[in-house]
Each structure stands twice: as C-alpha cells, then as structure tokens.
Design an enzyme around this catalytic site. Structure first.
Site, PDB file in Angstrom:
ATOM      1  N   SER A  13     -22.481  43.530 -15.581  1.00 40.46           N
ATOM      2  CA  SER A  13     -22.917  42.348 -15.617  1.00 40.46           C
ATOM      3  C   SER A  13     -23.331  41.827 -14.115  1.00 40.46           C
ATOM      4  CB  SER A  13     -21.942  41.364 -16.275  1.00 40.46           C
ATOM      5  OG  SER A  13     -20.736  41.156 -15.534  1.00 40.46           O
ATOM      6  N   CYS A  76     -17.905  48.070 -16.606  1.00 41.35           N
ATOM      7  CA  CYS A  76     -17.557  46.782 -17.239  1.00 41.35           C
ATOM      8  C   CYS A  76     -16.334  47.020 -18.219  1.00 41.35           C
ATOM      9  CB  CYS A  76     -18.646  46.141 -17.758  1.00 41.35           C
ATOM     10  SG  CYS A  76     -18.097  44.399 -18.448  1.00 41.35           S
ATOM     11  N   ASN A  77     -15.175  46.655 -17.910  1.00 42.14           N
ATOM     12  CA  ASN A  77     -14.064  46.917 -18.990  1.00 42.14           C
ATOM     13  C   ASN A  77     -14.574  46.213 -20.342  1.00 42.14           C
ATOM     14  OD1 ASN A  77     -11.281  47.832 -17.793  1.00 42.14           O
ATOM     15  ND2 ASN A  77     -12.522  46.516 -16.267  1.00 42.14           N
ATOM     16  N   CYS A 187     -11.004  44.164 -14.391  1.00 48.53           N
ATOM     17  CA  CYS A 187     -12.269  43.736 -14.328  1.00 48.53           C
ATOM     18  C   CYS A 187     -12.751  44.551 -12.906  1.00 48.53           C
ATOM     19  CB  CYS A 187     -12.465  42.240 -14.171  1.00 48.53           C
ATOM     20  SG  CYS A 187     -14.155  41.767 -13.637  1.00 48.53           S
ATOM     21  N   HIS A 189     -14.910  43.915 -11.034  1.00 48.20           N
ATOM     22  CA  HIS A 189     -15.009  42.892  -9.907  1.00 48.20           C
ATOM     23  C   HIS A 189     -14.155  42.743  -8.995  1.00 48.20           C
ATOM     24  CE1 HIS A 189     -18.905  41.710 -12.019  1.00 48.20           C
ATOM     25  NE2 HIS A 189     -19.290  40.798 -11.060  1.00 48.20           N
TER      26      HIS A 189
END
Length: 276
Positions: A13, A76-77, A187, A189
């Site tokens: 994302s 992305c989880n 995550c 990120h």
C-alpha cells in the site's frame, strides 16, 4: 523464467515493501524489479475485509495485465492474509505473501513471552490464533495494534522528522511487560522504524523483521523456475518497467521521487485504476 532474468513485481500500500525489494535485489542481483504502491488506498487497515480484497484484486489485475511480471510479491501482511488465495486462483503465476514472523519469535524467545507489533487490523484478525496454535511452541503472545506507526514510516521515507517519543507512545503493552524478549513485526512498514523502535523500547528485545524471509521465498521460487527452464533458452531483455515505481495516488513531489530513486526505483509512472 531464469534466475538471471526473473521479472519480479513487489506490491504494497506504500513503502512497506522496500525492505523486501532490497533483500530480493541482494539475493537475485540480476533480477528485474518493479514496484506497485497503492498510495490511493493507504492505509489498508482502515478498510473492511471485503473492500480491501476488492481493492487489491482490482489494482493487481490491472498491474499484471499491463506489466506481465513473472512473479508478484505481496509485501503486506493484511493483503496477504485476505487476498492471496483469490489472487492465486485468478492468475497463473507465483504470488509470495508475508505473515507475522511468530514462528521465528517463538524459536528465539527464552522467556516464552513474545510480542507482536502490527496494525490494529492485523491484530484483530482471527488468523493470529491459528498461527499461534501452529507455530507458537507454547509461548504467550502479547499483540498490540499501533495506529500511527505505518504513517510514521512513510514520514521517515519522505525525510520528515519522527520523534522517538512518538514511536514510544505506539508500543502500548509491549513496552510494559518486562518478560517480552522478542517482538515480531506484523507490518512491513515497521522495518524502516527499527532505529526508533530500539530507542523507544525500555529494554533490549529481538526485533524480527520478516523482509528477508519473504525475499528468500521469492528467490527460491525464481531459482527453481530457472532450473526447470529449457537449457538453451536465452536471457530476456529487462522489461520497460525495470526500476520503476507505479503509484495509484497523487503525483509524488520531487522529494518523494528522489526518495524512491534512492531506494533503487528512479523511474515513476502512474497506475490508473478504472474502479476499485
């Protein structure tokens, strides 16, 4: 697909997949990498399950039709958990997903008390119970859903200042339970925030970033495919989207473009989404 010319598309994302992309680049230096950032959909944790699956399927169907990669890495989880099965049923190519590294955390914990730092959407999903039952090895899981860390990671990427105190406020119960000795990052990120997380935690713990494990799986599949390719097949030229980041949101400003370039993606193109 050969090891020397695998065309790999990394999807997230936002900037969360850059750690995975960097690991893939080190493991498969001759592979071609492109990146799709669904910036118009960020953050995925704010969507319902149904809306998120629809979004991911729509974005990736259009990206795959346009770019024709050999493999897609879902970095992305949340997207992996909800959309991976549907993607595999719709497309005849490998999809690599990621899940919180709870098995890894359980294997390194001496206290048998492990933490999970993830988004609220990940923490609230029932698949964590199944993961712990399968891989928990008798450990107790302490999970915390951080509301702002993904946004802080995006801010760091853009060169903005993020205070350790702000990150500390996002640790929740993980900073309060003294027996936790390993924390799984749920995550992608969050890998960008590791220096802040280490400073914010009141005691040393093992911070476990799944990026390298995801990249290893992608490399294994690429190498296996290369081994089964016709021995006389010639290496292919890199596709036109090599080292390109495709975004679905607003046109990135110059500072953001430079940040993408510093991560190995000097080219930018918009990815127009018909409907999602």
């Amino acid at each position: 697909m050969r090891k020397t010319d695998a065309h790999i598309l990394v999807f997230d994302s936002g900037i969360g997949g850059l750690g995975v992309a960097d690991c893939i680049r080190r493991m498969l230096p001759a592979a071609t990498l492109g990146y799709v950032a669904d910036t118009a959909g960020f953050p995925y944790g704010a969507m319902s399950d149904e809306a998120l699956v629809t979004r991911v399927l729509t974005v990736l169907e259009q990206a795959i039709a346009r770019l024709r990669p050999d493999m897609v890495v879902i970095a992305c989880n949340t997207a992996s958990t909800l959309a991976l099965s549907a993607l595999r049923s719709r497309h005849d190519l490998p999809f690599i997903g990621c899940v919180p590294p709870l098995k890894w955390a359980a294997s390194v914990s001496a206290t048998r008390q492990i933490g999970l730092l993830a988004t609220p959407a990940t923490v609230d999903r029932p698949y964590l119970t199944a993961l712990m039952q399968e891989h928990g090895q008798g450990c107790t899981l302490h999970a915390h859903g951080a509301r702002h860390l993904a946004g802080y990671a995006e801010a760091v990427f853009r060169g903005e200042t993020v205070l350790v105190e702000a990150v500390r406020a996002e640790l929740g119960i993980l900073g309060m339970i003294p027996d936790i000795d390993a924390v799984a990052l749920g995550c992608t990120h969050y890998g960008r925030l590791l220096p802040w997380l280490r400073q914010a935690m009141p005691r040393p713990v093992a911070w476990l970033d799944p990026a390298e494990a995801v990249a290893r799986q992608a490399a294994r599949i690429a190498i296996t495919a290369a081994a089964t390719a016709a021995p006389d097949s010639l290496p292919r030229a890199a596709p036109c989207w090599a080292q390109t980041v495709f975004t679905t949101g607003a046109v990135p400003d110059e500072a953001t473009r430079q940040a993408w370039a510093a991560e190995g993606f000097p080219e930018w193109q918009p990815l127009e989404i018909a409907s999602a």
